[in-house]
Design a protein around this motif. Sequence first.
Motif, mmCIF file in Angstrom:
data_model
loop_
_atom_site.group_PDB
_atom_site.id
_atom_site.type_symbol
_atom_site.label_atom_id
_atom_site.label_comp_id
_atom_site.label_asym_id
_atom_site.label_seq_id
_atom_site.Cartn_x
_atom_site.Cartn_y
_atom_site.Cartn_z
ATOM 1 N N LEU A 52 1.002 -1.166 0.080
ATOM 2 C CA LEU A 52 -0.116 -0.125 0.053
ATOM 3 C C LEU A 52 0.796 1.200 -0.194
ATOM 4 O O LEU A 52 0.612 2.393 -0.482
ATOM 5 C CB LEU A 52 -0.870 0.013 1.384
ATOM 6 N N GLY A 53 1.911 1.288 0.998
ATOM 7 C CA GLY A 53 2.879 2.307 0.981
ATOM 8 C C GLY A 53 3.515 2.738 -0.575
ATOM 9 O O GLY A 53 3.897 3.874 -0.995
ATOM 10 N N ILE A 54 3.988 1.562 -1.134
ATOM 11 C CA ILE A 54 4.633 1.913 -2.408
ATOM 12 C C ILE A 54 3.597 2.417 -3.560
ATOM 13 O O ILE A 54 4.157 3.422 -4.087
ATOM 14 C CB ILE A 54 5.106 0.510 -2.929
ATOM 15 N N ARG A 55 2.511 1.960 -3.575
ATOM 16 C CA ARG A 55 1.434 2.666 -4.325
ATOM 17 C C ARG A 55 1.233 4.105 -4.223
ATOM 18 O O ARG A 55 1.326 4.926 -5.077
ATOM 19 C CB ARG A 55 -0.092 2.063 -4.226
ATOM 20 N N VAL A 56 1.309 4.651 -2.959
ATOM 21 C CA VAL A 56 1.004 5.970 -2.657
ATOM 22 C C VAL A 56 2.247 6.576 -2.859
ATOM 23 O O VAL A 56 2.352 7.849 -3.601
ATOM 24 C CB VAL A 56 0.822 6.230 -1.111
ATOM 25 N N LEU A 57 3.344 6.157 -2.605
ATOM 26 C CA LEU A 57 4.728 6.575 -2.828
ATOM 27 C C LEU A 57 5.120 6.783 -4.413
ATOM 28 O O LEU A 57 5.497 7.860 -4.752
ATOM 29 C CB LEU A 57 5.966 5.582 -1.996
ATOM 30 N N SER A 58 4.609 5.846 -5.242
ATOM 31 C CA SER A 58 4.849 5.916 -6.663
ATOM 32 C C SER A 58 4.024 6.999 -7.396
ATOM 33 O O SER A 58 4.527 7.533 -8.064
ATOM 34 C CB SER A 58 4.568 4.498 -7.113
ATOM 35 N N LEU B 170 -0.839 17.087 -5.521
ATOM 36 C CA LEU B 170 -0.654 16.227 -4.195
ATOM 37 C C LEU B 170 -1.562 16.477 -3.263
ATOM 38 O O LEU B 170 -1.917 15.641 -2.267
ATOM 39 C CB LEU B 170 0.765 16.411 -3.802
ATOM 40 N N GLY B 171 -2.589 17.512 -3.299
ATOM 41 C CA GLY B 171 -3.588 17.527 -2.278
ATOM 42 C C GLY B 171 -3.152 18.460 -1.259
ATOM 43 O O GLY B 171 -3.897 18.250 -0.295
ATOM 44 N N GLU C 252 -7.334 12.107 -3.637
ATOM 45 C CA GLU C 252 -7.749 11.085 -4.862
ATOM 46 C C GLU C 252 -6.140 10.834 -5.583
ATOM 47 O O GLU C 252 -6.084 9.854 -6.161
ATOM 48 C CB GLU C 252 -8.435 11.649 -5.871
ATOM 49 N N SER C 253 -5.589 11.983 -5.734
ATOM 50 C CA SER C 253 -4.327 11.829 -6.607
ATOM 51 C C SER C 253 -3.160 10.813 -6.327
ATOM 52 O O SER C 253 -2.243 10.303 -6.943
ATOM 53 C CB SER C 253 -3.726 13.072 -6.938
ATOM 54 N N ILE C 254 -3.095 10.739 -5.066
ATOM 55 C CA ILE C 254 -2.264 9.835 -4.420
ATOM 56 C C ILE C 254 -2.656 8.557 -3.508
ATOM 57 O O ILE C 254 -1.938 7.875 -2.811
ATOM 58 C CB ILE C 254 -1.008 10.408 -3.475
ATOM 59 N N ALA C 255 -4.214 8.308 -3.494
ATOM 60 C CA ALA C 255 -4.538 7.082 -2.877
ATOM 61 C C ALA C 255 -4.073 5.990 -3.479
ATOM 62 O O ALA C 255 -3.788 5.685 -4.459
ATOM 63 C CB ALA C 255 -6.011 7.396 -3.062
ATOM 64 N N PRO C 256 -3.854 4.912 -2.548
ATOM 65 C CA PRO C 256 -3.483 3.443 -3.129
ATOM 66 C C PRO C 256 -4.161 3.042 -4.041
ATOM 67 O O PRO C 256 -3.707 2.278 -4.819
ATOM 68 C CB PRO C 256 -3.082 2.630 -1.817
ATOM 69 N N PHE C 257 -5.682 3.170 -3.915
ATOM 70 C CA PHE C 257 -6.470 2.733 -4.840
ATOM 71 C C PHE C 257 -7.617 3.686 -4.676
ATOM 72 O O PHE C 257 -7.773 4.700 -4.100
ATOM 73 C CB PHE C 257 -7.087 1.396 -4.213
ATOM 74 N N ARG C 258 -8.265 3.660 -5.896
ATOM 75 C CA ARG C 258 -9.537 4.805 -5.935
ATOM 76 C C ARG C 258 -10.758 4.400 -5.378
ATOM 77 O O ARG C 258 -11.390 5.105 -4.797
ATOM 78 C CB ARG C 258 -9.667 4.972 -7.453
ATOM 79 N N VAL C 259 -11.007 3.238 -5.229
ATOM 80 C CA VAL C 259 -12.372 2.590 -4.622
ATOM 81 C C VAL C 259 -12.109 1.432 -3.781
ATOM 82 O O VAL C 259 -11.307 0.585 -3.991
ATOM 83 C CB VAL C 259 -13.301 2.239 -5.575
ATOM 84 N N HIS C 260 -12.719 1.576 -2.650
ATOM 85 C CA HIS C 260 -12.687 0.448 -1.713
ATOM 86 C C HIS C 260 -14.064 -0.247 -1.619
ATOM 87 O O HIS C 260 -15.045 0.228 -1.216
ATOM 88 C CB HIS C 260 -12.201 0.812 -0.107
ATOM 89 N N LEU C 261 -13.920 -1.457 -2.268
ATOM 90 C CA LEU C 261 -15.105 -2.097 -2.399
ATOM 91 C C LEU C 261 -15.397 -3.131 -1.299
ATOM 92 O O LEU C 261 -14.565 -4.002 -1.119
ATOM 93 C CB LEU C 261 -15.293 -2.854 -3.771
ATOM 94 N N LEU C 262 -16.445 -3.223 -0.279
ATOM 95 C CA LEU C 262 -16.705 -4.161 0.518
ATOM 96 C C LEU C 262 -17.788 -5.003 0.509
ATOM 97 O O LEU C 262 -18.902 -4.413 0.053
ATOM 98 C CB LEU C 262 -17.039 -3.332 1.906
ATOM 99 N N ILE D 239 -9.195 4.727 1.821
ATOM 100 C CA ILE D 239 -9.130 5.124 0.325
ATOM 101 C C ILE D 239 -10.353 5.870 0.235
ATOM 102 O O ILE D 239 -11.332 5.914 0.808
ATOM 103 C CB ILE D 239 -9.251 3.653 -0.195
ATOM 104 N N PRO D 240 -10.210 6.917 -0.885
ATOM 105 C CA PRO D 240 -11.259 8.099 -0.904
ATOM 106 C C PRO D 240 -12.831 7.717 -1.164
ATOM 107 O O PRO D 240 -13.518 8.494 -0.513
ATOM 108 C CB PRO D 240 -10.816 8.775 -2.346
#
Length: 417
Positions: free
Chosen positions: A45-51, A187-188, A317-327, A375-376
């Motif tokens: 998750l951290g790599i997704r944000v950092l990237s 970056l928000g 939104e621009s740096i979230a690891p995913f755009r949608v969290h589906l539960l 996640i947003p």
Amino acid sequence: MRQSHLFTKTRKEIPADETSKNAQLLLKAGYVHKEMAGVYSYLPLGIRVLSKIENIVREEMDAIGGQEITMATLHPKEPWVQTGAWDSVDVLFKIQSRTEKEYALGQSEEEIVTPIAREYITSYKDLPKAIYQIGNKYRDELRAKSGVMRGREFRMKDMYSFHATQEDFDRYYAIAKEAYLKIFTRLGLVAKATEASGGAFTTKLSYEFMVLTDAGEDNIVYCDTCTHCANVEVSDQKEGETCSRCNKGTLFAAKASEVGNIFDLGQKYTKAFDFSLHTVDGEAFFPIMGCFGIGTTRVVGVVAEALSDDRGLVWPESIAPFRVHLLALGDDEKVKTEAEALYTTLTKAGVEVLFDDRADMSAGAKFADADLIGIPTRVVVSTRSLEAGGVEVKKRTEKDGNIVSIDAFISSLVPKA
Ligand code: ATP
Ligand code: MG
């Protein structure tokens, strides 16, 4: 990504010595792992944000003519001796090999970049040039108590520019300042550009880009009316005074964290490495250098610190690891089928979805994890939501969700062809 496959789980227990809010949240949510004070590993998750952060930075550096390189972080001792930094830079990590040869770990890269540039910039016609990298830095920081905001190992984008004249440097400096403000907006973050002296490097003007947060280690004053902002360390203006820039606003004091800075290195390094060129008239000159830094891992910490709430992280939104969290809640077959179908449709359309498909997990635990991970957009499929006509959609920043039909939800994310 299916949460049942995700490498990390959220956790309640974190190292007892971790007192900073940003690292506590990032550790609990599974973005980072702590190795020791000031040193963190980045997990999926951290790599997704950092990237995402680093890609935004990369795009904007490319847009102002920066060319990406990667420099070594294990440095020979000699260039550090040549500039005097071997003995004067207190944060420099020095290491000795088994043959007793000494090395430095890169804390900044002027000592490496200037000799590289000297080899390729061989005529005034080659100027200006700007090269940058995004990579690890090592600093022997005395206090490393601000989580990922102050690392002993951390990541930075550092760009170095080379100019024939002061006018050309000033021109580029203004362009870079605008690019920096654009980056922080993307970056928000709301970053204020302070005017400050260049610290150890130079007495020339520099800008520090500050984000207001109580976890920051800098004290600033800023005007409530114009964009004036200054570091208390260097400013002679105090809280409560009328702004000296606009003569209208009042100055407020705040704590802030420096997410980036840009400064004029002058000819310090080109002189130290005897990097000279000739003008069109045959006169020798040393190019003027600029240095442009952004702490990309510090940005992760500042966002975690400044934008989170008492339930967890809140990513822009621009740096979230995913755009949608589906539960998917419960073990009703209809719920499973609808959630699977929605996951497939969104993923195929290129929407990044974290799908909480975990069995034997209570709705309450899934909600708590979703809030912590930050996640947003959260979208819930349950028997209740299906009976009400679709899925429940809630922004991380909102308190209550709304029932939306599955089709309407898909079209809100996927543009119609
Ligand atoms: P600070 O005053 O916070 O120590 P600095 O003036 O030493 O920062 P620079 O050498 O200009 O910082 O580095 C460029 C950027 O790298 C800084 O603006 C900051 O965002 C980031 N940075 C500096 N030191 C660290 C650190 N120890 N951990 C994480 N990020 C850092
Ligand atoms: Mg420092």
